[in-house]
Design an enzyme around this catalytic site. Structure first.
Site, PDB file in Angstrom:
ATOM      1  N   GLY A 192      -7.224  -2.043  -9.517  1.00  0.00           N
ATOM      2  CA  GLY A 192      -7.370  -1.353  -7.618  1.00  0.00           C
ATOM      3  C   GLY A 192      -7.002   0.201  -8.025  1.00  0.00           C
TER       4      GLY A 192
ATOM      5  N   GLY B 259      -7.611   2.233  -5.354  1.00  0.00           N
ATOM      6  CA  GLY B 259      -8.152   3.068  -4.082  1.00  0.00           C
ATOM      7  C   GLY B 259      -6.565   3.164  -2.792  1.00  0.00           C
TER       8      GLY B 259
ATOM      9  N   GLU C 143       1.036  -5.370   0.672  1.00  0.00           N
ATOM     10  CA  GLU C 143       1.573  -3.990   1.108  1.00  0.00           C
ATOM     11  C   GLU C 143       1.582  -3.167   2.708  1.00  0.00           C
ATOM     12  OE1 GLU C 143       3.032  -1.577  -1.001  1.00  0.00           O
ATOM     13  OE2 GLU C 143       3.262  -0.264   1.272  1.00  0.00           O
TER      14      GLU C 143
ATOM     15  N   ALA D 217       0.916   2.682   6.567  1.00  0.00           N
ATOM     16  CA  ALA D 217      -0.460   2.892   6.834  1.00  0.00           C
ATOM     17  C   ALA D 217      -0.735   4.401   6.369  1.00  0.00           C
ATOM     18  CB  ALA D 217      -0.076   2.797   8.487  1.00  0.00           C
TER      19      ALA D 217
ATOM     20  N   LYS E  64       1.786 -11.262   5.995  1.00  0.00           N
ATOM     21  CA  LYS E  64       1.144  -9.797   5.765  1.00  0.00           C
ATOM     22  C   LYS E  64      -0.297  -9.934   7.067  1.00  0.00           C
ATOM     23  CE  LYS E  64      -0.837  -6.347   5.287  1.00  0.00           C
ATOM     24  NZ  LYS E  64      -0.828  -5.139   5.458  1.00  0.00           N
TER      25      LYS E  64
ATOM     26  N   ALA F 140       1.751  -9.399  10.598  1.00  0.00           N
ATOM     27  CA  ALA F 140       2.049  -8.124  10.665  1.00  0.00           C
ATOM     28  C   ALA F 140       0.521  -7.749  11.182  1.00  0.00           C
ATOM     29  CB  ALA F 140       3.023  -7.337   9.708  1.00  0.00           C
TER      30      ALA F 140
ATOM     31  N   GLY G 288      -9.644   1.767  14.573  1.00  0.00           N
ATOM     32  CA  GLY G 288     -10.229   1.368  13.314  1.00  0.00           C
ATOM     33  C   GLY G 288      -9.201   0.984  12.177  1.00  0.00           C
TER      34      GLY G 288
ATOM     35  N   CYS H 165      -8.378  -2.773   7.882  1.00  0.00           N
ATOM     36  CA  CYS H 165      -7.827  -3.760   7.638  1.00  0.00           C
ATOM     37  C   CYS H 165      -7.742  -4.952   8.976  1.00  0.00           C
ATOM     38  CB  CYS H 165      -6.110  -3.714   7.009  1.00  0.00           C
ATOM     39  SG  CYS H 165      -5.645  -2.767   5.293  1.00  0.00           S
ATOM     40  N   PHE H 166      -7.225  -4.013  10.571  1.00  0.00           N
ATOM     41  CA  PHE H 166      -7.098  -4.854  11.362  1.00  0.00           C
ATOM     42  C   PHE H 166      -8.359  -6.155  11.485  1.00  0.00           C
ATOM     43  CE2 PHE H 166      -3.572  -1.775  13.326  1.00  0.00           C
ATOM     44  CZ  PHE H 166      -2.953  -2.406  12.031  1.00  0.00           C
TER      45      PHE H 166
ATOM     46  N   ARG I 218     -13.304   3.779   7.245  1.00  0.00           N
ATOM     47  CA  ARG I 218     -14.049   2.599   6.893  1.00  0.00           C
ATOM     48  C   ARG I 218     -13.629   1.723   8.742  1.00  0.00           C
ATOM     49  NH1 ARG I 218     -10.577   0.097   1.674  1.00  0.00           N
ATOM     50  NH2 ARG I 218      -9.196   1.751   2.545  1.00  0.00           N
TER      51      ARG I 218
HETATM   52  P1  NAD Z   1     -10.106   0.683  -1.939  1.00  0.00           P
HETATM   53  O1  NAD Z   1     -11.179  -0.345  -1.416  1.00  0.00           O
HETATM   54  O2  NAD Z   1      -9.754   1.529  -1.001  1.00  0.00           O
HETATM   55  O3  NAD Z   1      -9.564  -0.135  -2.838  1.00  0.00           O
HETATM   56  C1  NAD Z   1      -9.864  -1.064  -4.191  1.00  0.00           C
HETATM   57  C2  NAD Z   1     -10.589  -0.782  -5.564  1.00  0.00           C
HETATM   58  O4  NAD Z   1     -10.734  -2.071  -6.551  1.00  0.00           O
HETATM   59  C3  NAD Z   1     -11.527  -0.166  -5.253  1.00  0.00           C
HETATM   60  O5  NAD Z   1     -11.401   0.985  -5.984  1.00  0.00           O
HETATM   61  C4  NAD Z   1     -12.283  -0.794  -6.720  1.00  0.00           C
HETATM   62  O6  NAD Z   1     -13.432   0.380  -7.264  1.00  0.00           O
HETATM   63  C5  NAD Z   1     -11.649  -1.607  -7.273  1.00  0.00           C
HETATM   64  N1  NAD Z   1     -11.775  -2.890  -7.651  1.00  0.00           N
HETATM   65  C6  NAD Z   1     -12.758  -4.106  -6.916  1.00  0.00           C
HETATM   66  N2  NAD Z   1     -12.774  -4.474  -8.131  1.00  0.00           N
HETATM   67  C7  NAD Z   1     -12.285  -4.304  -9.594  1.00  0.00           C
HETATM   68  C8  NAD Z   1     -12.063  -5.528 -10.248  1.00  0.00           C
HETATM   69  N3  NAD Z   1     -12.429  -6.321 -10.547  1.00  0.00           N
HETATM   70  N4  NAD Z   1     -12.095  -3.943 -11.628  1.00  0.00           N
HETATM   71  C9  NAD Z   1     -11.171  -2.573 -11.397  1.00  0.00           C
HETATM   72  N5  NAD Z   1     -11.776  -2.498 -10.080  1.00  0.00           N
HETATM   73  C10 NAD Z   1     -11.499  -3.325  -9.542  1.00  0.00           C
HETATM   74  O7  NAD Z   1      -8.916  -0.855  -1.342  1.00  0.00           O
HETATM   75  P2  NAD Z   1      -7.349  -0.651  -0.053  1.00  0.00           P
HETATM   76  O8  NAD Z   1      -7.536   0.315   0.796  1.00  0.00           O
HETATM   77  O9  NAD Z   1      -6.795   0.223  -1.811  1.00  0.00           O
HETATM   78  O10 NAD Z   1      -7.237  -2.088  -0.354  1.00  0.00           O
HETATM   79  C11 NAD Z   1      -6.961  -2.927  -1.472  1.00  0.00           C
HETATM   80  C12 NAD Z   1      -5.634  -4.174  -0.937  1.00  0.00           C
HETATM   81  O11 NAD Z   1      -4.683  -3.592  -0.247  1.00  0.00           O
HETATM   82  C13 NAD Z   1      -7.051  -4.842   0.447  1.00  0.00           C
HETATM   83  O12 NAD Z   1      -7.133  -6.297   0.537  1.00  0.00           O
HETATM   84  C14 NAD Z   1      -6.645  -4.652   1.615  1.00  0.00           C
HETATM   85  O13 NAD Z   1      -6.273  -5.667   2.622  1.00  0.00           O
HETATM   86  C15 NAD Z   1      -4.825  -4.268   0.826  1.00  0.00           C
HETATM   87  N6  NAD Z   1      -4.120  -2.794   2.010  1.00  0.00           N
HETATM   88  C16 NAD Z   1      -4.873  -2.110   2.262  1.00  0.00           C
HETATM   89  C17 NAD Z   1      -3.743  -0.789   3.067  1.00  0.00           C
HETATM   90  C18 NAD Z   1      -4.122   0.386   3.588  1.00  0.00           C
HETATM   91  O14 NAD Z   1      -3.872   1.190   4.534  1.00  0.00           O
HETATM   92  N7  NAD Z   1      -6.056   1.125   2.857  1.00  0.00           N
HETATM   93  C19 NAD Z   1      -2.527  -1.424   3.288  1.00  0.00           C
HETATM   94  C20 NAD Z   1      -2.237  -2.182   2.921  1.00  0.00           C
HETATM   95  C21 NAD Z   1      -2.455  -3.269   2.187  1.00  0.00           C
HETATM   96  C1  UGA Z   2      -2.377  -0.639   9.241  1.00  0.00           C
HETATM   97  C2  UGA Z   2      -0.595  -0.987   9.548  1.00  0.00           C
HETATM   98  O1  UGA Z   2      -0.383  -0.126  10.026  1.00  0.00           O
HETATM   99  C3  UGA Z   2      -0.068  -0.790   7.807  1.00  0.00           C
HETATM  100  O2  UGA Z   2       1.386  -1.311   7.635  1.00  0.00           O
HETATM  101  C4  UGA Z   2      -0.908  -1.985   7.263  1.00  0.00           C
HETATM  102  O3  UGA Z   2      -0.393  -2.014   6.151  1.00  0.00           O
HETATM  103  C5  UGA Z   2      -2.668  -1.874   7.317  1.00  0.00           C
HETATM  104  O4  UGA Z   2      -2.904  -1.955   8.535  1.00  0.00           O
HETATM  105  C6  UGA Z   2      -3.401  -2.246   6.159  1.00  0.00           C
HETATM  106  O5  UGA Z   2      -2.584  -3.543   5.951  1.00  0.00           O
HETATM  107  O6  UGA Z   2      -4.184  -1.932   5.533  1.00  0.00           O
HETATM  108  P1  UGA Z   2      -3.294   1.527   8.978  1.00  0.00           P
HETATM  109  O7  UGA Z   2      -5.000   0.744   9.582  1.00  0.00           O
HETATM  110  O8  UGA Z   2      -3.560   2.239   8.163  1.00  0.00           O
HETATM  111  O9  UGA Z   2      -2.414   0.631   9.160  1.00  0.00           O
HETATM  112  O10 UGA Z   2      -3.196   2.403  10.128  1.00  0.00           O
HETATM  113  P2  UGA Z   2      -2.455   2.199  11.469  1.00  0.00           P
HETATM  114  O11 UGA Z   2      -1.379   3.793  11.825  1.00  0.00           O
HETATM  115  O12 UGA Z   2      -1.988   0.828  11.674  1.00  0.00           O
HETATM  116  O13 UGA Z   2      -3.474   2.489  12.956  1.00  0.00           O
HETATM  117  C7  UGA Z   2      -4.638   1.210  12.930  1.00  0.00           C
HETATM  118  C8  UGA Z   2      -5.531   1.952  14.170  1.00  0.00           C
HETATM  119  O14 UGA Z   2      -4.984   1.556  14.946  1.00  0.00           O
HETATM  120  C9  UGA Z   2      -5.920   3.943  13.804  1.00  0.00           C
HETATM  121  O15 UGA Z   2      -7.794   3.296  14.383  1.00  0.00           O
HETATM  122  C10 UGA Z   2      -4.983   3.723  14.540  1.00  0.00           C
HETATM  123  O16 UGA Z   2      -5.817   4.842  15.652  1.00  0.00           O
HETATM  124  C11 UGA Z   2      -5.557   3.027  16.473  1.00  0.00           C
HETATM  125  N1  UGA Z   2      -3.614   3.257  16.858  1.00  0.00           N
HETATM  126  C12 UGA Z   2      -2.722   2.596  16.487  1.00  0.00           C
HETATM  127  C13 UGA Z   2      -4.032   3.011  18.479  1.00  0.00           C
HETATM  128  O17 UGA Z   2      -4.929   2.986  18.797  1.00  0.00           O
HETATM  129  N2  UGA Z   2      -2.502   2.415  18.999  1.00  0.00           N
HETATM  130  C14 UGA Z   2      -1.250   3.439  18.691  1.00  0.00           C
HETATM  131  O18 UGA Z   2      -0.316   2.838  18.963  1.00  0.00           O
HETATM  132  C15 UGA Z   2      -1.369   2.578  17.283  1.00  0.00           C
END
Ligand code: NAD
Ligand code: UGA
Length: 461
Positions: free
Chosen positions: A10, A12, A162, A165, A221, A224, A274, A277-278, A347
């Protein structure tokens, strides 16, 4: 066991930045980030660092330092699974769109596919690290898949959620509040935990590395994210009450945030949170609670999402009602499409929902975002309504291209450049009267009003 070869499945928003930092801080460990999306891997390998698939301040510098040294991006998933002694699963876990749990439960098909592939190609013992956000007890499922598909090799499972943000990912990775590692309580389990602790300890103080059992780590996770989102919905719900009572949400937010027991972060009112994840993680929490028969607990957490939708809808309604009441030209300039500043990720961005509400009322929109591409806007709008009226949407690369036709400007994302615009100059170009809907409360009201704009923020008059 000292880890020499890491594979991360992955590439991403999590896999790319996380592995870049791990590689930068551990130059002796080879880190291969693999993905089935060949275009994404090509972008990670592009010479021009502007073309990396993820925009994060500071990311290109780290990639430049480590890529080709001990950080590699590849589509050869099998090869790198096989060579690795530690494998991170960092794939997407979206909300299920069909089957049991549809609309709530996390879809684990990508995680499960990874587990199956790892089992099928592995010829040596491996530590498998759940990096993706997953429902509590998923590691048990992963273990079952691994064991039932390969009994010759020994697998240890760790949970290492992870917390980064987007927009501040590199800072969050560099100085994390904590690193959480869950694992089995057995001797082998503890050894596996230590191997991962050692990797993080290259740059994170050991007292900030928390080790727990697998289930606590997985559930922490989800919890949080639910707590963070809960604060936003709480403040957003009060923004509406402020509008009715004459209190100012910025004052209220400051006043409560100065209480050290409450703290001042995540109290910024907005047009709705937005991000990928939330919403999905709260839906997942609600699903888990309901599955356990805990209706009241499920309803409690679901309310966060109800308020979030309400905030987006009431913001849209304010615009629509004003156009009708004042008989204004049905055209709105939307500033910002990303779900927050400093990311190209859109997203679940509130902008998508507000735009859709406006389009459903035949209101034309101009869309500008400093980092989002036109194809992404089209993808997002098609996703929410496959038949959206394209003739009503203009994607513009110069924010004020058509501003002379507009009475309404709506700020959707808190990009710094929006604060820094020469609003006086812009006002002169607009079609009067001109209204600013500040969906992020980022502009200075008095200054904006003095220029001549009608200012409509959230929770303030
Ligand atoms: P993403 O969509 O950006 O990336 C995921 C990647 O995995 C994609 O590029 C996809 O092609 C690849 N993939 C899926 N299945 C696969 C497979 N079988 N083999 C190879 N590649 C494969 O997703 P992301 O935002 O990186 O999130 C990943 C995970 O981390 C989620 O569970 C999310 O909840 C969590 N997370 C995301 C954030 C964030 O800020 N985006 C923060 C903390 C946790
Ligand atoms: C959030 C968490 O903050 C991370 O700790 C977590 O790892 C991540 O989700 C995840 O699991 O994907 P992220 O969504 O990237 O991170 O960004 P945030 O800073 O949390 O903002 C989320 C949304 O809330 C945004 O649309 C932001 O504008 C909004 N927000 C944030 C508010 O409207 N008010 C605030 O006070 C803070």
């Amino acid at each position: 066991m000292k880890i020499k070869n890491i594979c991360c499945i992955g590439a991403g928003y999590v896999g790319g930045p996380t592995m870049s930092i791990i590689a930068q801080k551990n130059p002796k460990i080879k880190v291969h980030v693999v993905d089935m999306n060949a275009n994404k891997i090509a972008a990670w390998n592009s010479e021009n660092l502007e073309n990396l698939p993820v925009y994060e301040p500071g990311l290109s510098k780290v990639v430049k330092e480590a890529r080709g040294r001990n950080l590699f991006f590849s589509t050869d998933v099998n090869k790198h699974i096989n060579e690795a002694d530690m494998i991170f699963i960092s794939v997407n876990t979206p909300t299920k769109t069909s089957g049991e749990g549809k609309g709530y439960a996390a879809d684990l098909k990508f995680v499960e596919a990874c587990a199956k592939q790892i089992a099928e190609v592995s010829k040596s013992n491996k530590i498998i690290v759940e990096k993706s956000t997953v429902p509590v007890r998923t590691s048990e499922k992963i273990k079952e898949i691994l064991i039932s598909n390969n009994s010759d090799v020994h697998f240890q499972i760790l949970s290492n959620p992870e917390f980064l943000a987007e927009g501040t990912a590199m800072r969050d990775l560099e100085i994390p509040d904590r690193v959480l590692i869950g694992g089995d309580n057995s001797i082998e389990g503890k050894k596996a935990i230590n191997s991962l602790v050692e990797i993080y300890a290259s740059w994170v103080p050991k007292e900030n590395i928390l080790t727990t059992n697998l289930w606590s780590s997985e559930l922490s996770k989800l919890t949080a994210n639910a707590f963070l989102a809960q604060r936003i919905s709480s403040i957003n719900s009060l923004s509406e009450l402020c509008e009715e009572t004459g209190a100012d949400i910025e004052d209220v937010s400051k006043a409560i945030g100065m209480d050290s027991r409450i703290g001042n972060s995540f109290l910024k009112t907005s047009v709705g949170f937005g991000g990928s994840c939330f919403q999905k993680d709260i839906l997942n929490l609600v699903y888990i609670a309901r599955s356990e028969g805990l209706e009241k607990v499920a309803d409690y957490w679901e309310q966060i999402l109800i308020i979030n939708k309400h905030q987006r809808d009431r913001f849209s309604k304010k615009i629509i009602n004003l156009i009708r009441k004042e008989n204004l030209k049905p055209k709105v300039l939307l500033l910002g499409w990303a779900f927050k500043k400093n990311t190209n990720d859109t997203r679940e961005s509130a902008a998508i929902y507000v735009a859709n509400n406006l389009l459903n009322n035949n209101i034309e929109i101009d869309i500008y975002d400093p980092k989002v591409k036109e194809s992404q806007v089209d993808f997002d709008l098609s996703n929410i309504n496959a038949d959206y009226d394209k003739s009503l949407v203009n994607f513009i690369e110069e924010p004020f291209l058509n501003v002379s036709e507009c009475n309404i400007i709506a700020i959707m994302t808190e990009w710094d450049e929006f604060k820094d615009y020469d609003w006086e100059k812009i006002y002169k170009k607009t079609n009067k009267p001109t209204y600013i809907f500040d969906g992020r409360n980022i502009l200075e009201i008095e200054k904006i009003k003095a220029i001549g704009f009608n200012y409509i923020g959230l929770g303030r008059k």
